[in-house]
Structures are given as structure tokens and as C-alpha cells.
Design a protein around this motif. Structure first.
Motif, mmCIF file in Angstrom:
data_model
loop_
_atom_site.group_PDB
_atom_site.id
_atom_site.type_symbol
_atom_site.label_atom_id
_atom_site.label_comp_id
_atom_site.label_asym_id
_atom_site.label_seq_id
_atom_site.Cartn_x
_atom_site.Cartn_y
_atom_site.Cartn_z
ATOM 1 N N SER A 64 9.480 -8.474 -84.642
ATOM 2 C CA SER A 64 9.965 -8.578 -85.613
ATOM 3 C C SER A 64 9.997 -7.469 -86.721
ATOM 4 O O SER A 64 10.847 -7.398 -87.598
ATOM 5 C CB SER A 64 9.204 -10.054 -86.512
ATOM 6 O OG SER A 64 8.050 -9.742 -86.779
ATOM 7 N N LYS A 123 10.864 -4.561 -85.547
ATOM 8 C CA LYS A 123 12.068 -3.863 -84.880
ATOM 9 C C LYS A 123 11.633 -2.267 -85.177
ATOM 10 O O LYS A 123 12.577 -1.410 -85.371
ATOM 11 C CB LYS A 123 13.165 -4.175 -85.838
ATOM 12 C CG LYS A 123 13.517 -5.533 -85.763
ATOM 13 C CD LYS A 123 15.048 -5.958 -86.520
ATOM 14 C CE LYS A 123 15.207 -7.394 -86.366
ATOM 15 N NZ LYS A 123 16.326 -7.752 -87.219
ATOM 16 N N LYS A 177 11.358 1.266 -83.014
ATOM 17 C CA LYS A 177 11.712 1.618 -82.019
ATOM 18 C C LYS A 177 10.636 2.011 -80.830
ATOM 19 O O LYS A 177 9.396 2.546 -81.311
ATOM 20 C CB LYS A 177 12.664 3.083 -81.986
ATOM 21 C CG LYS A 177 13.925 2.905 -82.991
ATOM 22 C CD LYS A 177 14.447 4.349 -83.194
ATOM 23 C CE LYS A 177 15.861 4.181 -83.779
ATOM 24 N NZ LYS A 177 16.350 5.448 -84.093
#
Length: 300
Positions: free
Chosen positions: A292, A294, A296
Motif C-alpha cells: 500500500s 507503493k 518502487k
């Protein structure tokens, strides 16, 4: 609490902000005077002085905080241990160590640690340390608890945005004056003068535990300043753990425990609590984080 507190409030004017900052400072001092284990007149100091002698009656607030700390000790099977305060400080992280302590000294350093020997009586509101020389301490939870209390107090007084940061135990609420989220920079533990990610604070609490400032290296292996209270050896494997969630106190407990447990066992623990997110960075720079967030996927 032996730590620096930074307080940021969004208010209608500076006078209102300063008045409420004074209230936050007073609340932190009040909590310190209840739970400090180095001030001789606090309730926790009295509990420690009476180890192996007699139970000590404490305020309900101190009792429930101790109860939660004991629950965390059980949950982590001692990776977090409220009785760590009795540990002998045989590891030095100031550059003075030239060799590892002897195994016998390490074993003896944790002889008086053991949450299993703490007895709580909810009817009498007493704490009893069954063994002489035992101590309990809130060095790993106190700042987070204070930050949570201050956030709740400010919200009750109509201060709808701010940050209370107790030496990295951060409790944030509301938005910045321009309406944007508060953000936090996550330090790159392999190059701690740089930031590898900036994350918006969509949870009230964020805490980072790391070994990138205090550690020693022996035989090519890195030993963190966070000590495993079960073994007396420093944590290895992870260089940084950041936990986001609703409670600063609990986030601190999780981040410290995960540093001790290591990556696999730490992930198994934190994934049982979906309301908490995490960023784990290994000594080799590998990153594991909650989907959640996000972030990389990459290696430092």
C-alpha cells in the motif's frame, strides 16, 4: 525522557500555538514523572527498588501502560522485553570497543531480564518484579505513548493539525496549512546523509528504528545498538525498520521488535496487523515494504 521533543502545531495565531505547545511540554513532563526509571521518585523507580521484595501500587495509567508492554513482550516471545532495563551495558557503540565481549559476559548481561517474572494485579493495581535486581523501563515505548497522549489532547482542544516528534517517535494529525499531507523522509541507512524516499503521512504514527548511526563491526559482521534481550547479542540483518500505523507507542514496539526478530520473523509479526505498514531495509540494502505504500522495488 532523555530525548528531544519537537512540537509543530497549526493554529489560528502564534499566541494560541505557543500556549498549546506549553501544554504539550507539560504533558510530556507529567508522563516522565510517572514512568522514568532514572528519576528516583517515580512510580516505576519504586517498582524497581522493590524487585524481589514487595508489589508496588501504581496509578491506573502506569498499570495499563505496563500491561500493554507486557502483552507486547509475550507477543514477540521476548524480542521486546519490558524488563530490558536490567541488562548490563557491556556493548559500547562510541568507538571504544576493540573486541567482542566474552560469551560468558554476554550471557550474564541478561540474567536479570525476563518478562515472565513480572506479576500484575489488576484488582490492587500493583506491579511486582519477582526477582531481585529486575527492572522495568519505558525507553522503547515512553516517547511514543507521550506523543499519542499529546495528539489526543490537542485534538480535544480544537488543534486540528500538528506533529509531536519524540526523538523519532512521530505522531501527526491533520494537514499542513496549504492542505497537503505531512510528509516524512526515510533515511538511506547505507548513506545516512541522504534520503531514499519521501512518504506522505496518511497514518497518525511513524517510527523508525535503525542501526545506521550506532553499530560496531567485528569480523565483517555488523552489530546494531539494539540488543536482543533474550540473548544479550546485538540485532543483525536489518539496518532500518520504519512502521506506520494508528498508535505511535505500538509502532515503536513493532519497529524495535522487528529489528531484533530479523526480516522473516519480523514480517510474520507485522503482517498480522494490517492497519500497520512497514519499510524494512537489510544490511545489504534490500528493501521490503507494504504494497500500500507503493514504493518502487529497488536495492539501495
Amino acid at each position: 525522557m532523555g530525548s528531544r521533543f519537537d512540537i509543530t502545531l497549526v493554529a489560528n495565531d502564534s499566541a494560541q500555538a505557543e500556549q498549546n505547545i506549553d501544554l504539550v511540554i507539560a504533558e510530556v513532563s507529567r508522563i516522565e514523572n510517572l514512568i522514568s526509571d532514572w528519576r528516583p521518585d517515580t512510580q516505576i523507580s519504586q517498582v524497581n527498588k522493590n524487585a524481589g521484595i514487595a508489589p508496588v501500587r501504581v496509578d491506573p495509567e502506569v498499570f495499563t501502560l505496563t500491561e500493554r508492554a507486557l502483552q507486547l513482550s509475550r507477543l514477540t516471545n521476548g524480542a521486546f522485553d519490558i524488563s530490558f532495563a536490567a541488562m548490563d551495558r557491556i556493548w559500547k557503540f562510541d568507538g571504544s570497543m576493540t573486541e567482542m565481549p566474552k560469551p560468558e559476559a554476554i550471557r550474564k548481561s541478561v540474567e536479570k531480564v525476563g518478562y515472565q517474572h513480572i506479576e500484575l494485579d489488576p484488582n490492587q493495581s500493583t506491579i511486582f518484579l519477582k526477582r531481585k535486581g529486575m527492572k522495568i523501563g519505558f525507553g522503547a515505548l515512553g516517547e511514543g505513548y507521550a506523543a499519542d497522549r499529546c495528539r489526543a489532547m490537542m485534538l480535544a482542544k480544537g488543534i486540528n493539525a500538528g506533529i509531536v516528534n519524540g526523538s523519532g517517535d512521530m505522531s501527526a494529525w491533520g494537514k499542513q496549512p496549504d492542505g497537503s499531507d505531512w510528509t516524512i523522509g526515510i533515511t538511506n541507512p547505507l548513506h545516512n546523509d541522504t534520503i531514499f524516499a519521501i512518504v506522505p503521512l496518511r497514518q497518525p504514527a511513524v517510527v523508525t528504528s535503525g542501526s545506521y548511526e550506532k553499530f560496531v563491526v567485528f569480523n565483517g559482521k555488523r552489530y546494531a545498538h539494539i540488543i536482543n534481550p533474550r540473548t544479550g547479542y546485538p540485532a543483525t540483518g536489518l539496518s532500518s525498520v520504519t512502521v506506520f500505523g494508528p498508535s505511535t507507542e505500538k509502532a515503536n514496539g513493532f519497529s524495535t521488535s522487528i529489528m531484533v526478530l530479523g526480516k522473516e520473523a519480523g514480517l510474520k509479526l507485522i503482517r498480522q496487523y494490517p492497519e500497520y505498514q512497514y519499510i524494512l531495509i537489510t544490511d545489504k540494502g534490500n528493501i521490503t515494504s507494504s504494497p500500500s505504500l507503493k514504493l518502487k522495488k529497488r536495492r539501495l
